[in-house]
Each structure stands twice: as C-alpha cells, then as structure tokens.
Design a protein around this motif. Structure first.
Motif, PDB file in Angstrom:
ATOM      1  N   VAL A 135      44.073  39.206   9.132  1.00  0.00           N
ATOM      2  CA  VAL A 135      44.297  40.028   7.939  1.00  0.00           C
ATOM      3  C   VAL A 135      44.163  39.117   6.725  1.00  0.00           C
ATOM      4  N   PHE A 136      43.323  39.520   5.763  1.00  0.00           N
ATOM      5  CA  PHE A 136      43.076  38.662   4.607  1.00  0.00           C
ATOM      6  C   PHE A 136      42.503  39.489   3.460  1.00  0.00           C
ATOM      7  N   GLY A 137      42.251  38.835   2.336  1.00  0.00           N
ATOM      8  CA  GLY A 137      41.552  39.459   1.221  1.00  0.00           C
ATOM      9  C   GLY A 137      42.398  40.423   0.406  1.00  0.00           C
ATOM     10  N   GLU A 138      41.697  41.141  -0.468  1.00  0.00           N
ATOM     11  CA  GLU A 138      42.380  42.095  -1.339  1.00  0.00           C
ATOM     12  C   GLU A 138      41.407  43.176  -1.783  1.00  0.00           C
ATOM     13  N   SER A 139      41.942  44.226  -2.325  1.00  0.00           N
ATOM     14  CA  SER A 139      41.146  45.334  -2.852  1.00  0.00           C
ATOM     15  C   SER A 139      41.035  45.192  -4.363  1.00  0.00           C
ATOM     16  N   THR A 140      39.815  45.354  -4.893  1.00  0.00           N
ATOM     17  CA  THR A 140      39.667  45.316  -6.342  1.00  0.00           C
ATOM     18  C   THR A 140      40.235  46.586  -6.972  1.00  0.00           C
TER      19      THR A 140
END
Length: 118
Positions: A83-88
C-alpha cells in the motif's frame, strides 16, 4: 447481520498495481459507520472508483465519504500486497488503516504499507 455489516470491507482486483480509495460508509440518520477499501485496475483516476460504488451504496440507504486514496501493488502468486502513494483528488488515505483491513481480508498474505509515492 446488519445492512452495514453486509457491505464488504475489502474489494480489490486480484493482481497488478492500481488505485484504491478508503471510504467511510455510514447508515443514513445514524452514527453507525464502517471504513471500506475499494481498488481496481479499471479506474484511471481515484474518483472513478467512487463514482462507481457511491450510487449503489446510496441506493441501499448509506452515506459515503472518501477518506483518501493511494495505490495497491497486489501479487497473488507471492501473496503480497503493498500500500503506497496518494490521490491527487482525495489526498493520501491512512495506509495503516487500509493495511489492517487488507490483513483481515487476506490473512495468509504479507501486507506492507509505506508513505512513499512510488
């Protein structure tokens, strides 16, 4: 089982790297709520996931709000999920909550999370 309990906590695609959102589902007019994870390769953007699930949940009497998003790397052969990252659009979900839900749903998997963007 209540209607809220009948809403699956985790629904994600079987393999690949794809977007996910963490959504709070509440019973309309009640304080009862549950956080759910939804992820799919079919979504070009995070809001596409919400646009797909929100109408059916609202029709069942629920209110939904997105708590954030990110990405999942799902490898069913190795039984690993990252699980990683992000939503703009929605910002970064609390990946620790997402990881705990994934560990429950995939108890024989190794589930890790990071605040890395890639």
């Amino acid at each position: 089982m209540s209607a809220l309990e009948a809403v699956s906590e985790v629904t994600i695609d079987s393999d690949g790297v794809f977007k996910y959102i963490l959504v709070r589902v509440s019973v309309r007019g009640s304080e009862q709520c549950r956080d759910i994870v939804r992820g799919t390769k079919c979504a070009e953007f995070h809001n596409h996931i919400f646009e797909k699930i929100n109408p059916e949940l609202e029709a069942a009497g629920f209110e939904c709000s997105v708590l954030g998003g990110g990405k999942l790397e799902h490898n069913s052969n190795d039984k690993k999920i990252r699980v990683f990252g992000e939503s703009t659009v929605y910002g970064k979900a609390d990946h620790s909550i997402t990881a705990e839900k994934l560990k429950k749903a995939f108890s024989d998997y190794v589930v890790i999370w990071t605040d890395d963007k890639k």
